[in-house]
Design an enzyme around this catalytic site. Sequence first.
Site, short mmCIF file in Angstrom:
data_model
loop_
_atom_site.label_atom_id
_atom_site.label_comp_id
_atom_site.label_asym_id
_atom_site.label_seq_id
_atom_site.Cartn_x
_atom_site.Cartn_y
_atom_site.Cartn_z
N GLY A 113 -19.81 2.80 -9.84
CA GLY A 113 -19.31 2.53 -8.50
C GLY A 113 -17.79 2.50 -8.52
N CYS A 114 -17.18 2.72 -7.36
CA CYS A 114 -15.72 2.80 -7.30
C CYS A 114 -15.07 1.45 -7.63
CB CYS A 114 -15.26 3.33 -5.96
SG CYS A 114 -15.93 2.45 -4.52
N HIS A 115 -15.43 0.38 -6.90
CA HIS A 115 -14.87 -0.93 -7.20
C HIS A 115 -15.20 -1.34 -8.63
CE1 HIS A 115 -13.93 -1.68 -2.97
NE2 HIS A 115 -15.17 -1.35 -2.64
N ALA A 116 -16.43 -1.08 -9.03
CA ALA A 116 -16.88 -1.46 -10.38
C ALA A 116 -16.05 -0.77 -11.45
CB ALA A 116 -18.35 -1.13 -10.55
N SER A 117 -15.69 0.49 -11.23
CA SER A 117 -14.88 1.22 -12.23
C SER A 117 -13.57 0.50 -12.51
CB SER A 117 -14.60 2.64 -11.72
OG SER A 117 -15.77 3.41 -11.68
#
Length: 313
Positions: A113-117
Amino acid sequence: MTKVFIDGSAGTTGLRIYERLEGRRDIELIKLTEEKRKDAAARAEALNSADIAFLCLPDAAAVEAAGLVTEPGVHVIDTSTAHRTAEGWTYGFPELSGQREKLSKASRIANPGCHASGFIALVRPLTEAGLISKDAELTAFSLTGYSGGGKKMIAEYEAEGRSPLLDAPRMYGLTQQHKHLPEMQKLCGLSRAPVFCPIVAPFYAGMEVTVSLFADDVKGTIRDIEEAYEGYYNGKGLVSFRRDAGDEGTGFLSAGAFAGRDDMEITVTGSEERILLVSRFDNLGKGASGAAIQNMNIVLGAEEATGMNIGDR
């Protein structure tokens, strides 16, 4: 020539993958007409005739599409949330220790995921090094461009006469049930998920994730953190560490600095008492389609940045 099918090529992530691949001479894109894209049999045929199948679909549809793949030689890269913590799927962040080798042999890859990255890039090296306890109570906030919300949100932000509430940044994930939290916790080995505040702002693309620490949270100093990042990232993959914080000496860090790019930059700022860990990238680049193509390149044995937009490093 490698055959690639993008299931869900009309969405924002799928379109960006298509744009990155359509000019490559080593890739043959399998295309379906608008009518056949909605036909399960046609999709199944396309999926099983591909060497690489990208799933750019909502979670339930991604699970269904993955189930349509019966040919053992097909490598599936799922950009949805559906398989990021699932057994049998390899998490697609190659810069993590040992992950690149796993990805080179994987047939089922779950794109991060973007935030997770941004969060994982900051926290994982520190939990591995023992600089942050796995029992740490962490907080994070993330600024993102509105393209991360897909076509519906893009249309909302770009509509004439839109609500004036969209002219300012907006918090969401208010119930602390954001869909990226499980992967953030699992991939960092944390005993509990962080308190997480995502914020969408009125700019198209770009992302800035910040993790805040007190000195008591760190088993070392701010210099130890910098050295850990340098050893973990520099010279490897598409994540790099930079010591000097601020854009061109302004004292500001723009969330849009990496818009249009497929790499990520992390930095550490603050003081000896209060520390800020910051990652910057494009929510559609290293946060989505760029990461998916990087994973494909690893599977194919190609140079990781092939066909992508990487800035001067």
